[in-house]
Design a protein around this motif. Structure first.
Motif, mmCIF file in Angstrom:
data_model
loop_
_atom_site.group_PDB
_atom_site.id
_atom_site.type_symbol
_atom_site.label_atom_id
_atom_site.label_comp_id
_atom_site.label_asym_id
_atom_site.label_seq_id
_atom_site.Cartn_x
_atom_site.Cartn_y
_atom_site.Cartn_z
ATOM 1 N N GLN A 37 53.678 110.653 41.722
ATOM 2 C CA GLN A 37 54.671 111.418 40.988
ATOM 3 C C GLN A 37 55.080 111.304 40.041
ATOM 4 N N LEU A 44 57.439 112.267 36.629
ATOM 5 C CA LEU A 44 58.051 113.353 36.538
ATOM 6 C C LEU A 44 59.523 112.859 35.991
ATOM 7 N N ALA A 47 59.153 111.924 32.367
ATOM 8 C CA ALA A 47 58.577 112.808 31.039
ATOM 9 C C ALA A 47 60.327 113.829 31.122
ATOM 10 N N LEU A 54 47.849 111.971 34.945
ATOM 11 C CA LEU A 54 48.214 112.799 34.074
ATOM 12 C C LEU A 54 47.979 113.602 34.023
ATOM 13 N N TYR A 81 48.425 117.523 35.848
ATOM 14 C CA TYR A 81 48.983 118.361 35.640
ATOM 15 C C TYR A 81 48.080 119.669 34.954
ATOM 16 N N LYS A 139 50.335 119.120 29.205
ATOM 17 C CA LYS A 139 51.514 118.643 28.581
ATOM 18 C C LYS A 139 52.255 119.706 29.263
ATOM 19 N N LEU A 171 52.499 119.567 33.365
ATOM 20 C CA LEU A 171 54.093 118.624 32.478
ATOM 21 C C LEU A 171 55.098 118.872 32.826
#
Length: 216
Positions: A25, A29, A32, A60, A64, A67, A70
């Motif tokens: 995870q 992140l 991202a 993903l 989350y 998007k 996320l």
């Protein structure tokens, strides 16, 4: 919006994940954050994020949702990394002046970082249907979170009779704005900042705040 995620003021915590899952995870992140900073929210590709992080797209979406979810998790993690202060932080002491100085020094460090300003620009630049949600995420997990931390401290000091304010939430926002003015706003528009100006703004903000709200 997100599964298996608990929101806290100090971090984004994975629920029911193994240490390996938590590390995965974290990589997602971090990837991202890099892609959002490079490309903005609208142009950022979920596929590219997962290429950099490693792992499957399904992971993903399971973590989350989409998007936007996320992006929210990324903002939470980035804010926690940039501003690692909680209500239990040792910067909060019975000495109000000392606590304000320590809080302000961390705030100066955060505001001076390019990453923090870049994330803010991303949030403000989104023009798609997600723009309102993006701005709300940034506000709640960024400026509002920081303000709540100071407000919680001022609330405790008010109960002890050490500060005299009508509204601790407004008072915390006013202190933060005093620390930021005028140097931060000049920086946002690309104007040069005088050497030592942020530090002088902090010192003056503490003096004004102490004179205005602290009970002697």
């Amino acid at each position: 919006m997100m599964n298996n995620i608990r929101m806290r003021d100090d971090s984004t915590v994975a629920i029911g994940l193994t240490p390996k899952g938590q590390e995965r995870q974290r990589k997602i992140l971090e990837a991202a954050r890099d892609v959002f900073l490079e490309q903005g929210f609208e142009r950022a590709s979920i596929h590219e994020i997962m290429q950099r992080a490693g792992g499957s797209i399904s992971t993903l979406y399971r973590l989350y949702g989409n998007k936007l979810g996320l992006f929210e998790a990324m903002i939470m993690q980035s804010t926690s990394d940039l501003f690692p202060i909680t209500d239990e932080s040792d910067i909060w002491t019975d000495n109000v002046e000392e606590s304000l100085l320590q809080f302000g020094q961390v705030l100066l460090e955060v505001l001076g970082q390019t990453e923090a300003r870049s994330i803010r620009r991303i949030a403000l630049s989104v023009s798609s249907a997600d723009s309102e949600a993006i701005r709300k995420v940034f506000y709640e997990q960024g400026p509002r979170r920081v303000q709540r931390l100071l407000a919680a401290y001022l609330t405790r000091q008010k109960l002890l009779g050490k500060v005299n304010v009508v509204d601790v939430d407004i008072a915390s926002a006013q202190f933060i704005e005093m620390v930021k003015s005028p140097w931060y706003h000049k920086a946002e528009f690309g104007f040069p900042i005088e050497s030592g100006e942020p530090e002088r703004s902090l010192q003056q903000a503490v003096v004004m705040f102490m004179q205005g709200v602290v009970v002697n």
